[in-house]
Enzyme design. Structure first.
Site, PDB file in Angstrom:
ATOM      1  N   PHE A 109      33.088 -70.267  24.249  1.00 28.31           N
ATOM      2  CA  PHE A 109      32.247 -71.054  25.148  1.00 28.31           C
ATOM      3  C   PHE A 109      31.064 -71.696  24.436  1.00 28.31           C
ATOM      4  O   PHE A 109      30.114 -72.124  25.086  1.00 28.31           O
ATOM      5  CB  PHE A 109      31.755 -70.192  26.319  1.00 28.31           C
ATOM      6  CG  PHE A 109      32.867 -69.428  27.002  1.00 28.31           C
ATOM      7  CD1 PHE A 109      32.920 -68.039  26.937  1.00 28.31           C
ATOM      8  CD2 PHE A 109      33.865 -70.101  27.693  1.00 28.31           C
ATOM      9  CE1 PHE A 109      33.957 -67.347  27.549  1.00 28.31           C
ATOM     10  CE2 PHE A 109      34.906 -69.406  28.301  1.00 28.31           C
ATOM     11  CZ  PHE A 109      34.942 -68.021  28.238  1.00 28.31           C
TER      12      PHE A 109
ATOM     13  N   ALA B  55      42.462 -80.764  22.061  1.00 23.64           N
ATOM     14  CA  ALA B  55      43.749 -81.343  22.455  1.00 23.64           C
ATOM     15  C   ALA B  55      43.880 -82.759  21.914  1.00 23.64           C
ATOM     16  O   ALA B  55      44.927 -83.154  21.407  1.00 23.64           O
ATOM     17  CB  ALA B  55      43.884 -81.325  23.974  1.00 23.64           C
TER      18      ALA B  55
ATOM     19  N   LEU C 232      49.015 -82.021  29.221  1.00 25.76           N
ATOM     20  CA  LEU C 232      50.066 -81.453  28.387  1.00 25.76           C
ATOM     21  C   LEU C 232      50.792 -80.317  29.102  1.00 25.76           C
ATOM     22  O   LEU C 232      52.010 -80.195  29.008  1.00 25.76           O
ATOM     23  CB  LEU C 232      49.459 -80.950  27.070  1.00 25.76           C
ATOM     24  CG  LEU C 232      48.857 -82.058  26.201  1.00 25.76           C
ATOM     25  CD1 LEU C 232      47.960 -81.472  25.119  1.00 25.76           C
ATOM     26  CD2 LEU C 232      49.954 -82.894  25.564  1.00 25.76           C
TER      27      LEU C 232
ATOM     28  N   LYS D 103      50.019 -75.907  34.000  1.00 20.97           N
ATOM     29  CA  LYS D 103      49.669 -74.515  34.320  1.00 20.97           C
ATOM     30  C   LYS D 103      48.418 -74.095  33.560  1.00 20.97           C
ATOM     31  O   LYS D 103      47.466 -73.564  34.145  1.00 20.97           O
ATOM     32  CB  LYS D 103      50.855 -73.591  33.983  1.00 20.97           C
ATOM     33  CG  LYS D 103      50.535 -72.129  34.264  1.00 20.97           C
ATOM     34  CD  LYS D 103      51.710 -71.304  34.718  1.00 20.97           C
ATOM     35  CE  LYS D 103      52.802 -71.107  33.703  1.00 20.97           C
ATOM     36  NZ  LYS D 103      53.764 -70.075  34.164  1.00 20.97           N
TER      37      LYS D 103
ATOM     38  N   GLN E 138      42.195 -73.891  32.981  1.00 21.70           N
ATOM     39  CA  GLN E 138      40.978 -74.402  32.346  1.00 21.70           C
ATOM     40  C   GLN E 138      40.001 -74.947  33.379  1.00 21.70           C
ATOM     41  O   GLN E 138      38.806 -74.684  33.328  1.00 21.70           O
ATOM     42  CB  GLN E 138      41.332 -75.535  31.377  1.00 21.70           C
ATOM     43  CG  GLN E 138      41.854 -75.053  30.054  1.00 21.70           C
ATOM     44  CD  GLN E 138      40.730 -74.590  29.164  1.00 21.70           C
ATOM     45  OE1 GLN E 138      40.082 -73.584  29.411  1.00 21.70           O
ATOM     46  NE2 GLN E 138      40.481 -75.339  28.122  1.00 21.70           N
TER      47      GLN E 138
ATOM     48  N   GLY F  69      38.350 -78.659  28.698  1.00 25.37           N
ATOM     49  CA  GLY F  69      37.806 -77.302  28.714  1.00 25.37           C
ATOM     50  C   GLY F  69      36.490 -77.161  29.452  1.00 25.37           C
ATOM     51  O   GLY F  69      36.124 -76.066  29.864  1.00 25.37           O
ATOM     52  N   GLU F  70      35.754 -78.240  29.569  1.00 28.62           N
ATOM     53  CA  GLU F  70      34.394 -78.108  30.112  1.00 28.62           C
ATOM     54  C   GLU F  70      34.157 -78.863  31.405  1.00 28.62           C
ATOM     55  O   GLU F  70      33.128 -78.665  32.051  1.00 28.62           O
ATOM     56  CB  GLU F  70      33.388 -78.593  29.052  1.00 28.62           C
ATOM     57  CG  GLU F  70      33.382 -77.688  27.831  1.00 28.62           C
ATOM     58  CD  GLU F  70      32.717 -78.339  26.632  1.00 28.62           C
ATOM     59  OE1 GLU F  70      31.582 -77.935  26.318  1.00 28.62           O
ATOM     60  OE2 GLU F  70      33.329 -79.239  26.020  1.00 28.62           O
TER      61      GLU F  70
END
Lengths: 328, 344, 709
Positions: free
Chosen positions: C238, C508, C600, C603, C608, C675-676
């Site tokens: 994180f 990614a 991508l 799931k 995320q 992710g964020e």
């Protein structure tokens, strides 16, 4: 952690023999002791494992009371049929505390003797009259949001953290101990000490005294009892304020009442005047509000915990409302 | 006359195709008659890697048929097959008789630090590496081998090797050994305990202060149980004791005896995953995976407890297991799937 | 196979993680390891006068105790802020900058022995009064120089002052956010193994193996290729595991000093002390519109706390520069130095704290004008990035608004607070616009086709729970038309091709593109060796007499990307239920729509998004690291005083809508990091919902009981 000698006691006498000279601690669940040893706050030279002693039964007494062995684990007590049906506040309070894993390990006696979560006590370096008598109290002028508003002194304002104790206080439990020379029964209200000028003295037990069991007497109010706890997240957090209440009703009139507070006091707190003020009154908001006001009368706020006074009042009202309304 | 390559002497250059003659990092050179990485058990290779890490060294196994090289964290490389004559010459220069076996540890300055020669086949190569590691910690002063309590089972081996180590010819200058402990004060008395873990009984010696969590992770090689806080506040260390979920960080190892312990490593039946493990994968009940073993064992115990049926109840009773990645909703989905599916 | 991109495969590392086989840094088996622990300063400011190690050294099992008196001095290094290097405390002098700053390292044969010995150290301090309060020190605030990798600290377009004079509606509000501590489940841990004096292998729990390698190489004066960093699994990061902190260097220092491998894991308490955190901010937002609610002026002034010895700026003003259509916008960032440790990138840096301010202000503005908060957003939709002066690469924000609001039922929302109830609970609905920058940095990858048909793909990247192992395998399987099960993706080793650290939602895009390009090259190589149309890849390799055929590629940001402003987009709708008497707030329902280009793996993507949303709940309602204002010490240094959301805090319904979006301006795969984004707007949406439920506008996080009583 400092080194210690580990001894397993196969008999109560052995445990008592070791602890009576001071410097030793008994261990059962370990959820308080291992934690405090690891952060250096408790440093016994000998640790006496009493988990082999036959003190873990839960029995119903002929008069309807309950006898809970010192080593009966929190989770077992909480789900015991007799507790759930006849002393629900005790079950609710236990289940409101800690986590399932901790409750599987923690024992009745250990829960009684757990120690404050005050950050200054636990950090090992701050001024703390409880940990280092005479060194001062860093919480007075420090961050005291989680600290007590009742039962405080200028030497210590640390909150007693147990939920189970609040319920046992409301239920007039009696703690039975055995010492080297004698056994005795300690009224719950007399078990825990106010900090006063001696915050390092937290309870009435002598070094040689081992808790053997707790008796919860039968009463007219125990079956109609309830626990309400408010905290910063939904589970697994200590109380900002909590209340254990119990009432006996005749029609809509309260004939007996018990109110104990958690999260706001230096020991499990019985609100005796509040209880007295409920007797003979109709079970209705006005009486609940008055009781709540009385329960928090004399509360002394610090810089960050004044909100607890209002919160605790509302918790008392909510607990009484729900217990009378049958909601749990 | 064979040059006796011994502790303290310079190692001969390794003149074999595909291998560096000398290098600036420690190496273990093992002359073994018949060894193949392909025949070794995965567990033994893993143990060898652990020993090599402890030595900070790479391994060369020079065998008659094939030869192998690997660093602790590298794929195992098979070297060329036509190296037999070169290897035989090298063995000779190391003073290893034809058909003999020996293990040499050579430091980054190409000085020999450990030697074991045997005319009979060595015990497993991993044991020789373990002995080398132990020997490296020897304190010369006491003429004794300081071995850690973990290596009970190779005590005898170590004594034998130490004799070889000490009786080797004098070096002109002993290289600096790793720091031994200065004259130690008597330590807390260690206790021998027995733990029943995943159906096996393991004996070990522990400091009374050792938590069950540290005993699992540091001594028993069972690192599946995780240390998240060491204070009972996160649940990552959850194990089962007699079927109940408990925190191994707050359990003294000595008090975990006489209990049937189950860790995450003990849930699957061979290759077959426990339904809860499979459900966590299917429902993506994990991200970084660190809370996962504790979550899974906690979930298994939750179902056995039988107090939770609704999502809300499951959530309440799983709140002792923290997750910082946000897998909570999927964890509940996994648990409910197993509960409804009647998994074991 | 072709088409594997977009499939919801199970994580390929799932089995390893559910069986306890996944090995995290402290679990790498290293025989004869020594254990080290860091000892921290009891004071927050002043000097360490002396550390008496005599008694401690005599404790059983002690191998070495390092202090400023005897620690070897490492090379002086000027930290490279672009690499996120931090100024560290490596036992170089006696100065104390913050509480629990590393002042000694105790090394012993067991962890218990090290912990025991540490308690026998006698430390004498010359303590100075610590200054850690932010509000009383605002007069000392100074302009930040820049925002590190996030560009200029101040921005200005148009003429805000004049625009304000013509505004029909105007609000000016100040918002306050708290210290948030990352608290991944795995404490940082490092194992250092020297191979002689000039080679080093480090097993580290890190989001950036190449950052760690660089720091070690520089400090120990080694060529980078002599340092190997391995991190196959880490238990969350994180942002606190982006650049190496002091303990990593101290571990390597100890190992070198005792010539034996050393393991050093920090404690949970230490995770509050010296591995970074999101700093406190005080943000003033001014919004002004014309009669129709179209924005005429935006100003966003942010002040954040910082250490006295290093610079990190929480870039709270970033989104305000472009999110809404407005000709007159200023943002600036100031810092206040205190006796505290340096903050760092914390999941969603800037946007987490900044959207709380901006999206709360937009809500307040909507009420000021008297229009629906969602309608206000729509009216101020920006078609183009007027800050970067570029077109957006793709912007599905309107679609996100539409889809999420519909699913949520927003159209039936009464404007008036305290209008909705559930029994005696007050119900509130709040929303926020969501945006997050989509970055890409140069990355390299290698693809190998083996004679046995296995496709091995390698990149020195990290999987912090994000699913990197899985999504990279999918990209490769798709690019090479190979079954997903025959792909093996390897990461976490500096021996592999270099990629950026796993942060900033850029893995990614960056490493994914490199993997694609490496596979394309491999395909071309294999095709060139094809001798018959029916040959499989494995046949081609074998026929060429090889074990494997290898191709490598380095992918850079494309020219096309540089011409666009690249972001991910979303809309977030939150329902809270508030107990009016007891002031308990529960998030009961979330509907979030996110548009992030090519997904991508839906799931792992959903996981995320949810991860970020749950962080948002924590940030809004319960997380709070507190320092004692007299001593400067942290008084919430564990997981029972610092409240991360538990299972029971999770809403009954979290509905994530993945809005289809194509963004080939971003890169050839159309992939953007996610992710964020879950952090963006979430605290505001919750605070806006609390306002709608109670009528109380809370402008200071976290929203705890006392603020609503």
């Amino acid at each position: 952690m400092k080194p210690f000698t580990y001894v397993r006691a196969e008999r109560e006498e052995r445990a008592i023999e070791i602890t009576k000279n001071g410097g030793a601690q008994v261990i059962a669940g370990g959820t308080t002791l291992v934690d405090l040893m690891r952060i250096g706050v408790m440093q016994p030279t000998t640790v006496v494992d009493i988990t082999g002693l036959p003190l873990d039964t839960i029995e119903t007494l002929p008069d309807g009371g309950l006898r809970i062995g010192a080593l009966a684990r929190n989770q077992t007590v909480a789900y015991h049929a007799a507790v759930v049906q006849r002393f629900p506040v005790l079950s609710e309070a236990i289940l409101a505390g800690a986590s399932p894993q901790i409750r599987n390990m923690a024992t009745t006696a250990g829960n009684l003797l757990q120690r404050t979560r005050c950050a200054y006590f636990r950090d090992g370096v701050s001024q703390c009259n409880k940990r280092a008598p005479g060194s001062g109290c860093a919480a007075l002028d420090g961050y005291n949001r989680m600290h007590a508003v009742l039962g405080t002194s200028e030497q210590c304002i640390a909150t007693h953290p147990s939920d189970m104790c609040v319920a046992l206080a409301a239920l007039d439990a009696v703690v039975h101990v055995r010492g080297a020379a004698a056994r005795r029964a300690i009224r719950f209200a007399d078990l825990h000490a106010l900090p006063g000028k001696t915050p390092h003295i937290e309870h009435a037990l002598a070094p040689d005294e081992l808790i053997t069991h707790v008796e919860v007497p039968a009463s007219a109010f125990a079956a109609r009892s309830h626990y309400v706890k408010v905290r910063d997240r939904s589970e697994f957090a200590f109380a900002l304020a909590s209340a254990a209440v119990a009432v006996a009703l005749k029609g809509k009139t309260i004939t007996e009442a018990r109110i104990a507070l958690g999260g706001v006091a230096t020991k499990p707190w019985r609100a005796l005047e509040a209880e007295a003020a409920l007797v003979g009154k109709p079970a209705a908001p006005a009486a609940f509000q008055r009781a709540a006001d009385l329960a928090l009368a004399g509360a002394k706020p610090r810089a960050h915990n004044a909100f607890k006074i209002e919160l605790a009042r509302r918790v008392v009202v909510r607990a009484l409302t729900e217990v009378v309304g049958g909601q749990r | 006359m064979m040059n006796l390559v011994c502790v303290g002497s310079a190692a001969p250059e390794v003149a074999v195709d595909g291998i560096e003659p000398t290098c600036d990092r420690p190496r273990v050179i093992a002359f073994i008659r018949d060894w193949s990485a392909e025949r070794e058990r995965g567990d033994d290779i893993a143990m060898m890697r652990a020993e090599l890490r402890g030595l900070g060294a790479e391994l060369l196994v020079l065998s008659q048929d094939t030869s192998w090289s690997f660093g602790p964290d590298d794929h195992i490389e098979k070297l060329g097959c036509d190296l037999a004559p070169a290897i035989a010459r090298l063995a000779d220069r190391f003073g290893v008789a034809a058909g003999g076996e020996a293990v040499f540890v050579i430091d980054h300055e190409n000085i020999v630090r450990f030697v074991h020669r045997a005319s009979a086949p060595l015990p497993r190569l991993v044991d020789a590496l373990a002995a080398a590691n132990e020997a490296m910690l020897t304190t010369r002063r006491e003429n004794a081998v300081l071995f850690t309590r973990r290596e009970w089972n190779i005590t005898a081996l170590v004594t034998g090797f130490a004799f070889v180590f000490l009786s080797a010819c004098r070096a002109r200058e002993k290289p600096q050994a790793p720091s031994p402990a200065p004259a130690p004060a008597p330590s807390a008395a260690e206790i021998t305990i027995e733990l029943h873990i995943n159906g096996k009984t393991r004996a070990l010696r522990v400091d009374p202060r050792t938590s069950l969590l540290d005993a699992l992770r540091e001594q028993l090689g069972l690192t599946g149980t995780k240390k998240g806080c060491d204070m009972g506040q996160c649940g990552a260390c959850t194990v089962l004791a007699n079927g109940e979920r408990v925190l191994s960080c707050l359990t003294l190892a000595v008090m975990a005896q006489n209990k049937k312990l189950v860790t995450i490593e003990g849930l699957a039946q061979g290759e077959t995953l426990h339904p809860m493990q499979q459900a966590f994968i299917t429902h993506d009940g994990l991200q970084c995976g660190y809370c996962t073993p504790g979550q899974i064992l906690s979930a298994v115990a939750l179902l056995a407890e039988g107090h939770a049926t609704t999502d809300a109840e499951v959530r309440t009773q799983m709140s002792g297991n923290l997750c910082r990645c946000g897998a909570q909703p999927n964890i509940v989905a996994a648990i409910q799937a197993v509960r409804r599916g009647g998994g074991r | 196979m072709k088409g594997d991109i977009g499939k919801p495969f199970d994580r390929v590392d799932g089995r390893a993680k559910v069986t306890g086989q996944a090995t995290y840094a402290a679990e790498v088996a290293v025989k004869n390891i020594a254990h080290a622990i860091v000892v921290g300063s009891a004071i927050a400011r002043g000097r360490v006068v002396s550390i008496d190690i005599d008694a401690a050294q005599k404790r059983p099992g002690v191998i070495r105790i390092l202090t400023a008196q005897n620690a070897p001095k490492l090379r002086d290094v000027v930290p490279d802020p672009k690499k996120g290097d931090r100024v560290l405390q490596l036992l170089e002098d006696d100065r104390v900058w913050y509480a629990e700053q590393p002042i000694a390292v105790v090394v012993a044969d067991t962890l218990e022995h090290a912990q025991d010995a540490a308690t026998s150290l006698v430390v004498r301090y010359d303590a100075a009064t610590a200054d850690v309060a932010l509000e009383p020190n605002l007069s000392r605030a100074f302009d930040a120089e820049d925002l590190g990798p996030n560009g200029q600290a101040a921005s200005a377009r148009g003429d805000v002052a004049t625009a304000l004079t013509t505004a029909a509606h105007r609000i000016e509000r100040t918002y306050r956010t708290q210290v948030q501590t990352h608290n991944p489940m795995e404490p940082h841990a490092t194992i250092a193994v020297w191979h002689g004096d000039t080679r080093l292998t480090v097993y580290d729990s890190t989001q950036g193996i190449f950052n760690v390698r660089g720091a070690l190489a520089k400090r120990f004066g080694l060529p980078p290729e002599n340092v190997r960093v391995i991190s196959h699994f880490l238990g969350g990061g994180f942002g606190c595991k982006g650049a190496p902190w002091s303990h990593v260097l101290l571990c390597a220092m100890a190992a070198k000093a005792i010539r034996r491998p050393v393991k050093l894991a920090i404690t949970r308490q230490q995770m509050f002390a010296f591995v970074g955190y999101r700093p406190r901010t005080i943000q003033k937002v001014t919004l002004a519109t014309d009669r129709a609610g179209k924005l005429l002026a935006i100003s966003h002034d942010a002040i954040a706390e910082c250490s006295r010895f290093d610079r990190f700026v929480e870039p709270s003003g970033l989104q305000s520069r472009h999110l809404y259509q407005c000709d007159n916008v200023t943002t600036n960032h100031k810092l206040v130095e205190l006796d505290i440790a340096t903050p760092t990138f914390t999941r969603g840096p800037g946007l987490t704290s900044g959207t709380f301010a901006l999206e709360s202000a937009m809500d307040e503005l909507a009420y000021e004008i008297g229009i629906d908060p969602l309608e206000l957003r729509r009216r101020n939709h920006a078609e183009r990035d007027d800050h970067e002066k570029k077109p957006y690469s793709a912007k599905s924000l309107l679609a996100a608004y539409d889809q999420a609001s519909k699913r949520f039922g927003w159209a039936s929302r009464p404007m008036k607070p305290r209008s909705l109830r559930d029994g005696n609970l007050l119900v509130g609905w709040g929303m926020a616009s969501v945006t997050y920058p989509a970055k890409q940095r140069p990355a390299s990858a290698r693809a190998l086709m083996r004679a046995d048909g296995t496709l091995v793909v390698q990149a020195g990247t990290q999987d912090i729970g994000t699913g990197t192992y899985t999504i990279m395998s999918q990209i490769a399987a798709d690019a090479m038309n190979v079954p997903f099960e025959r792909v093996r993706f390897e990461l976490g080793d500096t021996m592999l091709p270099e990629t950026p650290l796993s942060a900033g939602s850029l893995t990614a895009a960056s490493t994914g593109t490199a993997v694609k390009q490496a596979c394309d090259k491999l395909r071309a190589l294999l095709e060139a060796l094809r001798t018959s149309p029916n040959q499989s890849w494995a046949d081609i390799v074998a026929h060429a007499g090889r074990h494997e055929i290898v191709a490598e590629a380095t992918a850079n940001e494309s020219e096309r990307k540089k011409q666009h402003s690249c972001h991910t987009w979303g809309a977030l709708f939150v329902e809270v239920k508030v107990d009016p008497a007891l002031a308990r707030v529960r998030v009961s329902r979330i509907v979030a729509a996110y548009a992030a280009g090519t997904i991508l793996n839906p799931k792992t993507a959903r996981s995320q998004y949810i991860g970020g949303l749950i962080w948002g709940i924590g940030y809004a309602l319960m997380e709070h690291t507190v320092r004692d204002e007299h001593t400067g010490r942290i008084v919430t240094p564990d997981l029972v005083e610092y409240h991360v959301p538990v299972q029971a805090d999770i809403p009954d319904i979290i509905d994530v809508i993945q809005v289809p979006e194509e963004d080939l301006n971003m890169n050839e795969l159309g992939v953007k990091g996610i992710g964020e984004i879950g952090m963006s707007g979430s605290a505001a949406a919750i605070a806006n919902a609390v306002f709608h439920a109670t009528g109380k506008r809370i402008r200071e996080l976290p929203i705890t009981v006392e603020k609503l009583l």
